[in-house]
Scaffold this active site. Structure first.
Site, PDB file in Angstrom:
ATOM      1  N   ASP A 111       0.822  -1.220   0.000  1.00  0.00           N
ATOM      2  CA  ASP A 111       0.000   0.000   0.000  1.00  0.00           C
ATOM      3  C   ASP A 111       0.854   1.267   0.000  1.00  0.00           C
ATOM      4  O   ASP A 111       0.569   2.227  -0.730  1.00  0.00           O
ATOM      5  CB  ASP A 111      -0.980  -0.005   1.179  1.00  0.00           C
ATOM      6  CG  ASP A 111      -0.266  -0.037   2.527  1.00  0.00           C
ATOM      7  OD1 ASP A 111       0.762  -0.740   2.631  1.00  0.00           O
ATOM      8  OD2 ASP A 111      -0.718   0.635   3.467  1.00  0.00           O
ATOM      9  N   GLY A 112       1.945   1.258   0.768  1.00  0.00           N
ATOM     10  CA  GLY A 112       2.816   2.437   0.826  1.00  0.00           C
ATOM     11  C   GLY A 112       3.454   2.734  -0.514  1.00  0.00           C
ATOM     12  O   GLY A 112       3.469   3.884  -0.986  1.00  0.00           O
ATOM     13  N   ILE A 135       3.511  -9.145   3.153  1.00  0.00           N
ATOM     14  CA  ILE A 135       3.142 -10.189   4.108  1.00  0.00           C
ATOM     15  C   ILE A 135       1.992  -9.718   4.997  1.00  0.00           C
ATOM     16  O   ILE A 135       1.357 -10.517   5.659  1.00  0.00           O
ATOM     17  CB  ILE A 135       4.334 -10.619   4.990  1.00  0.00           C
ATOM     18  CG1 ILE A 135       4.775  -9.504   5.938  1.00  0.00           C
ATOM     19  CG2 ILE A 135       5.497 -11.105   4.155  1.00  0.00           C
ATOM     20  CD1 ILE A 135       5.672 -10.010   7.064  1.00  0.00           C
ATOM     21  N   ASP A 136       1.737  -8.406   5.020  1.00  0.00           N
ATOM     22  CA  ASP A 136       0.683  -7.875   5.901  1.00  0.00           C
ATOM     23  C   ASP A 136      -0.716  -8.031   5.301  1.00  0.00           C
ATOM     24  O   ASP A 136      -1.713  -7.901   6.012  1.00  0.00           O
ATOM     25  CB  ASP A 136       0.937  -6.393   6.179  1.00  0.00           C
ATOM     26  CG  ASP A 136       2.217  -6.159   6.974  1.00  0.00           C
ATOM     27  OD1 ASP A 136       2.771  -7.147   7.488  1.00  0.00           O
ATOM     28  OD2 ASP A 136       2.648  -5.004   7.079  1.00  0.00           O
ATOM     29  N   ARG A 171       3.477 -24.425  29.479  1.00  0.00           N
ATOM     30  CA  ARG A 171       3.599 -22.975  29.349  1.00  0.00           C
ATOM     31  C   ARG A 171       2.559 -22.398  28.391  1.00  0.00           C
ATOM     32  O   ARG A 171       2.016 -23.108  27.540  1.00  0.00           O
ATOM     33  CB  ARG A 171       4.987 -22.622  28.792  1.00  0.00           C
ATOM     34  CG  ARG A 171       6.073 -22.770  29.826  1.00  0.00           C
ATOM     35  CD  ARG A 171       7.431 -22.606  29.209  1.00  0.00           C
ATOM     36  NE  ARG A 171       8.442 -22.481  30.249  1.00  0.00           N
ATOM     37  CZ  ARG A 171       9.743 -22.563  30.059  1.00  0.00           C
ATOM     38  NH1 ARG A 171      10.207 -22.794  28.835  1.00  0.00           N
ATOM     39  NH2 ARG A 171      10.589 -22.422  31.044  1.00  0.00           N
ATOM     40  N   HIS A 280      12.091 -11.266  10.823  1.00  0.00           N
ATOM     41  CA  HIS A 280      12.178 -11.254   9.362  1.00  0.00           C
ATOM     42  C   HIS A 280      12.143 -12.625   8.703  1.00  0.00           C
ATOM     43  O   HIS A 280      12.082 -12.690   7.472  1.00  0.00           O
ATOM     44  CB  HIS A 280      13.412 -10.452   8.925  1.00  0.00           C
ATOM     45  CG  HIS A 280      13.208  -8.981   9.137  1.00  0.00           C
ATOM     46  ND1 HIS A 280      13.319  -8.412  10.386  1.00  0.00           N
ATOM     47  CD2 HIS A 280      12.848  -7.998   8.295  1.00  0.00           C
ATOM     48  CE1 HIS A 280      13.052  -7.111  10.288  1.00  0.00           C
ATOM     49  NE2 HIS A 280      12.763  -6.840   9.032  1.00  0.00           N
ATOM     50  N   ARG A 283       9.457 -13.034   6.232  1.00  0.00           N
ATOM     51  CA  ARG A 283       9.545 -12.519   4.866  1.00  0.00           C
ATOM     52  C   ARG A 283      10.327 -13.487   3.970  1.00  0.00           C
ATOM     53  O   ARG A 283      10.620 -13.164   2.828  1.00  0.00           O
ATOM     54  CB  ARG A 283      10.203 -11.140   4.892  1.00  0.00           C
ATOM     55  CG  ARG A 283       9.437 -10.165   5.803  1.00  0.00           C
ATOM     56  CD  ARG A 283       9.096  -8.882   5.109  1.00  0.00           C
ATOM     57  NE  ARG A 283      10.250  -8.092   4.860  1.00  0.00           N
ATOM     58  CZ  ARG A 283      10.505  -6.911   5.416  1.00  0.00           C
ATOM     59  NH1 ARG A 283       9.666  -6.407   6.299  1.00  0.00           N
ATOM     60  NH2 ARG A 283      11.564  -6.248   5.104  1.00  0.00           N
TER      61      ARG A 283
HETATM   62  O1  F6P Z   1       5.173  -3.769   5.802  1.00  0.00           O
HETATM   63  C1  F6P Z   1       5.584  -5.101   5.967  1.00  0.00           C
HETATM   64  C2  F6P Z   1       6.349  -5.276   7.224  1.00  0.00           C
HETATM   65  O2  F6P Z   1       6.699  -6.594   7.187  1.00  0.00           O
HETATM   66  C3  F6P Z   1       5.628  -4.897   8.528  1.00  0.00           C
HETATM   67  O3  F6P Z   1       4.744  -5.865   8.994  1.00  0.00           O
HETATM   68  C4  F6P Z   1       6.790  -4.679   9.450  1.00  0.00           C
HETATM   69  O4  F6P Z   1       6.486  -3.832  10.515  1.00  0.00           O
HETATM   70  C5  F6P Z   1       7.777  -4.039   8.541  1.00  0.00           C
HETATM   71  O5  F6P Z   1       7.547  -4.542   7.255  1.00  0.00           O
HETATM   72  C6  F6P Z   1       9.195  -4.243   8.936  1.00  0.00           C
HETATM   73  O6  F6P Z   1       9.978  -3.532   8.059  1.00  0.00           O
HETATM   74  P1  F6P Z   1      11.552  -3.451   8.138  1.00  0.00           P
HETATM   75  O7  F6P Z   1      12.076  -4.670   7.485  1.00  0.00           O
HETATM   76  O8  F6P Z   1      11.877  -2.218   7.406  1.00  0.00           O
HETATM   77  O9  F6P Z   1      11.909  -3.422   9.585  1.00  0.00           O
END
Ligand code: F6P
Length: 358
Positions: A111-112, A135-136, A171, A280, A283
């Protein structure tokens, strides 16, 4: 129809699995049209930095290589705050496009990026088609963005792994997942990983609600529990929990899992808690079959739109069909969070998961 001869393609924003499958689809479909494809390095940086950074892409870049099966971006991607004014960057972006003689640019972004890059394109008079990835899963007007499904799988695998150790040690294990503004990833992972609690930025929660759920789990005789929390969740009082600060001074989300763990441990003795912050790795991972096929159909449709003479649109999946929307409409819709009344939230509540609100 179109008089396109040469296009640029770039990946922008946080990377995710499936980007290289998109690149393969765009390059192969464009080559079939007889067009040349320039791959722009590191998002818009490849066109706005001087010297520019790019390479000519052909079918052999992807077809005879493992790249389409791998996460990351072959071209590199840009996910930092804007360093210069939009006007300056848009001007250099336009200069770059003209210097390379590109007839249009395909932007693979969330979106950005749809917002920022479509703005550059508008200001510089450059034709653009967008392909949603994140991924969001918060890119508007598309049911799914490339990369979301794989990230869900990574989170689900983590929950499967956590369940066994949670059971051994009796836990309640907390998994903090990404999702700066949207809880889609947390919700889908919680459903797939059979979690007991799922907290998302869109739905208020109470510590008492979490504790009540843990009590209920105990009453059933189960001695372990799983809690999923989205990094964008705030404290009960609505304060953001952040960790480090990035290079442009923005606070980075993270730490809500630790915050909740401390709170639960201090107020409830039924389960010890521990936290896993997945970070990460969400991702990465080889793209799932769903993400690969989504990448291919959206990539092919982006080229098809350009071939039909349609620009300034984002391809999308709506009601299971590949379609497209005007970029202005996409930008106006803004980030699309999890609908608190969605079937996913309703199903979670129906099976007894605590998802907040009480
Ligand atoms: O916008 C996707 C995203 O994975 C967010 O969920 C997360 O906050 C952000 O990227 C993390 O970004 P960076 O890799 O720049 O820390």
């Amino acid at each position: 129809m179109t008089n396109i001869k040469k296009i640029g393609v770039l990946t922008s924003g946080g990377d995710c699995a499936g980007l290289n499958a998109v690149l393969m689809a765009v390059v192969n479909a464009a080559t079939k049209q007889g067009w040349e494809v320039y791959g722009i390095h590191d998002g818009t940086d490849g066109l706005t930095n001087r010297p520019m950074s790019y390479e000519v892409l052909t079918e052999s870049n992807f077809s005879n290589s493992p790249w389409p099966r791998l996460a990351g971006s072959y071209l590199g991607s840009l996910n930092t705050g804007v360093k210069e004014s939009q006007e300056v960057l848009a001007e250099r972006f336009g200069e770059g496009v003209r210097e390379l003689d590109l007839d249009a640019v395909v932007v693979v972004g969330g979106d950005g990026s749809m917002n920022i890059v479509s703005n550059y394109c508008k200001m510089a008079g450059v034709k653009m088609v967008g392909i949603p990835k994140t991924i969001d899963n918060d890119t508007p007007l598309t049911e799914f963005s490339v990369g979301f499904n794989t990230a869900c799988q990574v989170c689900t695998n983590a929950l499967d792994d956590l369940m066994t150790t949670a059971r051994s040690h009796h836990r309640a294990l907390i998994l903090e997942v990404m999702g700066r503004d949207a809880g889609h990833l947390a919700m889908h992972a919680a459903l797939a990983g059979f979690a007991d609690v799922c907290l998302v930025p869109e739905i208020p929660y109470t510590l008492q609600g979490i504790v009540n759920k843990l009590e209920d789990v105990k009453k059933t005789g189960r001695t372990s529990a799983l809690i999923v929390v989205s990094e964008g969740v705030k404290t009960e009082k609505g304060e953001a929990v952040t960790g480090a600060v990035n290079m442009v001074g923005e606070k980075i989300n993270g730490g809500i899992g630790d915050y909740l763990s401390g709170l639960i441990n201090a107020n409830y003795k039924g389960f010890q808690t521990r936290v896993t912050k997945l970070g990460h790795v969400q991702r990465s991972g080889n793209p799932t079959a769903f993400d690969r096929s989504l990448a291919v159909v959206l990539g092919a449709e982006a080229v098809n739109l350009l071939a039909q003479g349609h620009t300034d649109r984002m391809v999308a999946l709506a009601r299971g069909q590949v379609t497209s929307f005007a970029l202005d409409e996409v930008v106006a819709a803004g980030t699309t969070g999890l609908d608190a009344n969605s079937s996913y939230v309703k199903a979670a509540r129906a099976i007894g998961m605590y998802v907040g609100e009480i």
